[in-house]
Design a protein around this motif. Structure first.
Motif, short mmCIF file in Angstrom:
data_model
loop_
_atom_site.label_atom_id
_atom_site.label_comp_id
_atom_site.label_asym_id
_atom_site.label_seq_id
_atom_site.Cartn_x
_atom_site.Cartn_y
_atom_site.Cartn_z
N UNK A 1 -5.12 21.46 4.52
CA UNK A 1 -6.51 21.03 4.68
C UNK A 1 -7.04 20.36 3.42
N UNK A 2 -6.72 20.94 2.26
CA UNK A 2 -7.16 20.35 0.99
C UNK A 2 -6.59 18.95 0.82
N UNK A 3 -5.35 18.74 1.20
CA UNK A 3 -4.73 17.43 1.09
C UNK A 3 -5.38 16.43 2.03
N UNK A 4 -5.62 16.85 3.26
CA UNK A 4 -6.24 15.97 4.25
C UNK A 4 -7.59 15.48 3.76
N UNK B 1 -6.28 19.76 -3.86
CA UNK B 1 -7.50 18.99 -3.70
C UNK B 1 -7.77 18.13 -4.93
N UNK B 2 -7.67 18.72 -6.09
CA UNK B 2 -7.99 18.05 -7.34
C UNK B 2 -7.06 16.86 -7.59
N UNK B 3 -5.77 17.12 -7.58
CA UNK B 3 -4.82 16.07 -7.95
C UNK B 3 -4.75 14.99 -6.87
N UNK B 4 -4.80 15.37 -5.61
CA UNK B 4 -4.79 14.38 -4.53
C UNK B 4 -5.99 13.46 -4.64
N UNK B 5 -7.14 14.03 -4.91
CA UNK B 5 -8.37 13.25 -5.01
C UNK B 5 -8.26 12.20 -6.13
N UNK B 6 -7.71 12.59 -7.25
CA UNK B 6 -7.60 11.66 -8.37
C UNK B 6 -6.58 10.56 -8.08
N UNK B 7 -5.46 10.89 -7.44
CA UNK B 7 -4.47 9.86 -7.16
C UNK B 7 -4.90 8.95 -6.01
N UNK B 8 -5.74 9.44 -5.11
CA UNK B 8 -6.33 8.56 -4.12
C UNK B 8 -7.17 7.49 -4.82
N UNK B 9 -7.94 7.92 -5.81
CA UNK B 9 -8.74 6.97 -6.58
C UNK B 9 -7.84 6.02 -7.37
N UNK B 10 -6.76 6.54 -7.94
CA UNK B 10 -5.87 5.69 -8.73
C UNK B 10 -5.22 4.61 -7.87
N UNK B 11 -4.76 4.97 -6.70
CA UNK B 11 -4.11 4.00 -5.82
C UNK B 11 -5.11 2.96 -5.34
N UNK C 1 0.87 -1.18 0.00
CA UNK C 1 0.00 0.00 0.00
C UNK C 1 0.90 1.22 0.00
N UNK C 2 1.10 1.87 -1.13
CA UNK C 2 2.00 3.03 -1.16
C UNK C 2 1.35 4.23 -0.49
N UNK C 3 2.17 5.01 0.15
CA UNK C 3 1.72 6.25 0.77
C UNK C 3 1.48 7.29 -0.32
N UNK C 4 0.37 8.00 -0.21
CA UNK C 4 0.08 9.11 -1.13
C UNK C 4 0.51 10.41 -0.45
N UNK C 5 1.46 11.08 -1.07
CA UNK C 5 2.13 12.24 -0.47
C UNK C 5 1.78 13.49 -1.26
#
Length: 835
Positions: A18-21, A255-265, A4-8
């Protein structure tokens, strides 16, 4: 997919955190306003706010990493020490470091503070990663220039967790090895002040003639990295963390990019391919994009990486102009548009400013549309004063630059105080008649806490406690960052527990959970930190300047002809840096025959499967090797070959110098990031007889995996099919002020762009000699024999006292400068001159 890779995610300020959290980051990385971070232009986090920031992050189950990833000068070690102590005590989960001496100092101040090796360390192989292991680092951020295959090869050869950039802007030069904005504008990329000279237009000059490349003028500006589709392969390759670039970006971007990579992972971990819809990709591009690409993750494709037609954020390609009439612009769409969207048109040639405005109305077949339209030809209407439609011509591209609906949707994900993303907490409840009710809560990371009621429970005559009641009452966690995951219960008898008691139990549980997750780690911090820095400096030691030893002038040549010329001048302490390493055999023989000592240079970069280059160099039996990476140092030290550490090892303080001397360097070349004052601080704080200082050179500005020769002078895409135009042509890049800079390619096909204007440290020579420096270097580039004679003679005259430093640099038409950043004693430069 069991890893499970960490999303940074990046954070330039509190809003980005806050947006990242709220959008799924496992960790964030940020800089501090005390400096020492590679994004000095970001807002950054005030040091006094750091404890509060870490409490916020830990309360939300997110890790926080502080970037202390710049070079540190001798006079800054005490200040750096204070910052490290504050970082450790605030509970920061890890500090990212570039500087070897800074890493040693951080370890001395707080052995318990985890360190991550920044990508600024230029770690490109398992062999180079041994440096991070030796420094006690717990993770390495590998260079962006690595492919997935190379990452996998490294992961097989090291136990070090690897962090990999997966999205964001790409530097054309290797991080930690770029000297361009410093050399041209006096701003150091290794100090967080990159001027982005790679984003400027250049003219290609081949064999003395301009090459017409049409719209391709941004020859050094890569597209952005977007590796979402490659997440499954990255996980399989062994990436422990996937990193999003962007500490200078907005909270909406985060917010945008983190959200998409959360979905990708999450999709990859479920064993499914990551396939985003065109609409999803469009939304990512709208936050920031110079055009998306896989970067180097799929290997080198120089034409794909740098199309060279633009360097700016333009948004999403909306379509092409088909007509301009009646104040409206007709566009054939390739993406969607609606009222309120921001739109920009190409109004002139490449590099010209875009014109546009916000869409006032959208028409299709004379009907005004209120909904988004994705295909066909539409007419766009704008406010009357938005721009002059007459400057727009048919065929020009149209870009969508803003989507208010998307912006509002993104901001809703992180606006306000109420947490949206919650951490699951597993609960086990024990309720027995006659005993207090006990609740054990366990966090996903293994930490736990326990609370009990004040009074024992009694037997119920009706409505005894059950699991459903527990879940309903303990699950009322709205407004907190927690939610119930699994709830189990051991219930004996028929205990009666009033709702008021369960409510208090829930509040006590929340308080205990908050205390557990926000508790700062217990760390040993040696204080005062300034004393630790002072003791470490004292341990490095300094010998008094050697009064008897005469200064030695070393001359570096870059061709056999130059070697012959300097031998004819009587020079006998020589170094060679050849693109064709086969020529080293002839060079060594020539030097030996003349009674000269010759050191030959390694490449600056060593990737997996490139150790053979070191073996080839060793077969030429040189007197010494000028090592430019830590893998080369280890290789030649183990074989007993004299090693001289070059500038690319980035030594700016005596603690770093001592490390490399202890690990096999006979002497070490001072970093080009030091100006005159910083260089003299280094000289006076260490054994100066072990330093070598370059006092004449053409600054090597960009050092790149990207090959301009292949991109524009070859039908090929990489070194396997390019035909090596670098062997047949002399190429220069002309900048916007008309200066032509020489471009070269090394044995690994990596390009270096050299500053056309030489620089001279002649005026610093007297101070350097007084401080004990005994090894000075002149570096040639492509000078003809007459110029070589003038250069060598001038510096010999300087050492003999027959001329002055000012006369030397003035006579050679060189810039009066040591290193790349201007000291108070040196000529000023305009940082905007390249812009």
């Amino acid at each position: 997919m069991n890893r499970v890779p960490e999303l940074l995610a990046p954070a330039g300020d509190r809003a980005c955190i806050t947006a990242a959290i709220e959008n799924g980051a496992d960790a964030v990385y940020f800089g501090l306003d005390t400096g020492f971070n590679a994004r000095a232009r970001a807002e950054n986090i005030p040091l006094d706010d750091l404890p509060d920031v870490m409490r916020l992050l830990h309360r939300r189950g997110v890790k926080g990493y502080a970037t202390l990833n710049t070079l540190v000068f001798t006079g800054e070690l005490a200040s750096f020490a204070r910052t490290v102590a504050a970082v450790a005590e605030a509970g920061v989960d890890a500090a990212l470091v570039q500087d070897v001496g800074a890493a040693r100092l951080a370890r001395a101040i707080c052995p318990d503070l985890p360190l991550h090796a920044s990508t600024q360390m230029t770690l490109t192989s398992a062999e180079t990663i041994r440096l991070a292991e030796d420094l006690g680092c717990e993770r390495v951020v590998v260079a962006r220039e690595l492919s997935i295959a190379e990452i996998a090869a490294i992961a097989r050869e090291t136990t070090m967790p690897l962090e990999v950039f997966v999205h964001g802007a790409l530097c054309v030069a290797y991080s930690g090895q770029c000297l361009t904005s410093e050399s041209l504008g006096g701003r150091s990329a290794n100090r967080g002040q990159c001027a982005q000279a790679c984003r400027l237009p250049y003219t290609l000059v081949c064999d003395g003639a301009d090459v017409d490349l049409g719209e391709r003028t941004y020859l050094l500006s890569p597209q952005d990295l977007a590796g979402f589709a490659l997440v499954p392969q990255l996980v399989a390759a062994g990436a422990a963390a996937l990193k999003i670039e962007g500490r200078l970006k907005t909270p909406d971007y985060v917010a945008n990019i983190t959200r998409h990579y959360r979905e990708a992972i999450d999709t990859a971990l479920a064993g499914r391919p990551v396939t985003f819809t065109p609409r999803q990709v469009e939304e990512m591009e709208l936050s920031f994009s110079r055009g998306f690409s896989p970067g180097w993750l799929e290997g080198c494709d120089h034409k794909m990486l740098v199309p060279a037609t633009s360097s700016a954020k333009r948004g999403v390609l909306l379509g092409h102009v088909t007509a301009v009439r009646g104040g409206r612009v007709a566009v054939r769409l390739v993406a969607g548009v609606k009222r309120g969207d921001g739109v920009a048109f190409e109004a002139g040639g490449p590099g010209d400013a875009l014109v546009g405005g916000r869409v006032y109305e959208v028409f299709a077949e004379r009907h005004s549309l209120t909904e988004r339209v994705d295909t066909g030809v539409v007419e766009l209407a704008f406010a009357a004063d938005a721009f002059d439609p007459s400057c727009i011509t048919v065929g020009r591209r149209v870009w969508k630059t803003d989507d208010p609906e998307l912006t509002n949707r993104l901001r809703r994900t992180y606006a306000g105080d109420a947490p949206r993303r919650r951490q699951p907490i597993d609960l086990h409840v024990v309720a027995k008649v006659g005993d207090p009710v006990r609740v054990v809560a366990r966090h996903a990371d293994g930490r736990s806490c326990e609370v009990t009621t004040d009074e024992p429970s009694v037997a119920a005559t009706k409505h005894p406690l059950d699991v459903e009641t527990l879940r309903a009452q303990l699950g009322r966690l709205g407004g907190t960052p927690f939610e119930i995951g699994h709830l189990t219960a051991t219930i004996e008898g028929r205990p009666l527990v009033p709702f008021s008691v369960l409510g208090k139990l829930r509040r006590d549980l929340l308080a205990a959970l908050e205390a557990v997750v926000t508790e700062a780690p217990r760390r040993t911090v040696h204080r005062p930190p300034e004393a630790v820095a002072r003791d470490l400096l004292a341990a490095v030691g300094r010998r008094p300047p050697g009064k008897d030893a005469l200064p030695t002038l070393h001359v570096l040549v870059r061709s056999i002809d130059q070697l012959r010329a300097v031998l004819d001048l009587g020079e006998r302490r020589l170094q060679a840096d050849f693109a064709d390493i086969r020529l080293y055999r002839e060079a060594v023989a020539m030097a030996r025959a003349a009674g000269a000592v010759l050191a030959i240079a390694t490449p600056r970069i060593q990737k997996p499967d490139e150790t053979g280059i070191f073996a080839a160099l060793a077969r030429h039996d040189p007197d010494a090797v000028l090592v430019r990476n830590v893998a080369g140092l280890r290789f030649f030290r183990e074989r007993g070959v004299t090693a001289i550490g070059d500038f690319s090892l980035n030594v700016t303080n005596p603690v770093s110098a001592a490390y490399f001397l202890d690990h096999g360097c006979e002497r070490i070349t001072a970093s080009y990031d030091c100006n005159r004052e910083q260089l003299l601080e280094l000289v006076h704080a260490c054994d100066a007889t072990t330093l070598e200082v370059v006092i004449h050179q053409h600054m090597p500005m960009f050092h790149m995996e990207h090959c301009v020769f292949c991109a524009v002078l070859s039908p090929g895409t990489n070194k396997t099919n390019c035909g090596r135009p670098c062997d047949d042509h002399v190429v220069r890049l002309r900048d916007r002020v008309g200066v032509e800079h020489l471009l070269t390619a090394d044995v690994g096909c990596r390009n270096t762009l050299f500053n056309a204007v030489p620089q001279s440290g002649a005026e610093a020579v007297a101070s350097l000699l007084a401080g004990g420096v005994r090894h000075l270097r002149l570096e040639l580039l492509d000078e003809p024999p007459a110029d070589i004679r003038a250069i060598v003679t001038a510096y010999h005259d300087l050492l003999a006292g027959r001329t002055t430093g000012r006369a030397v640099w003035a006579g050679l038409r060189a810039a009066n400068r040591v290193g790349v950043t201007r000291g108070t004693l040196e000529a000023r430069r305009d940082p905007l001159a390249i812009i």
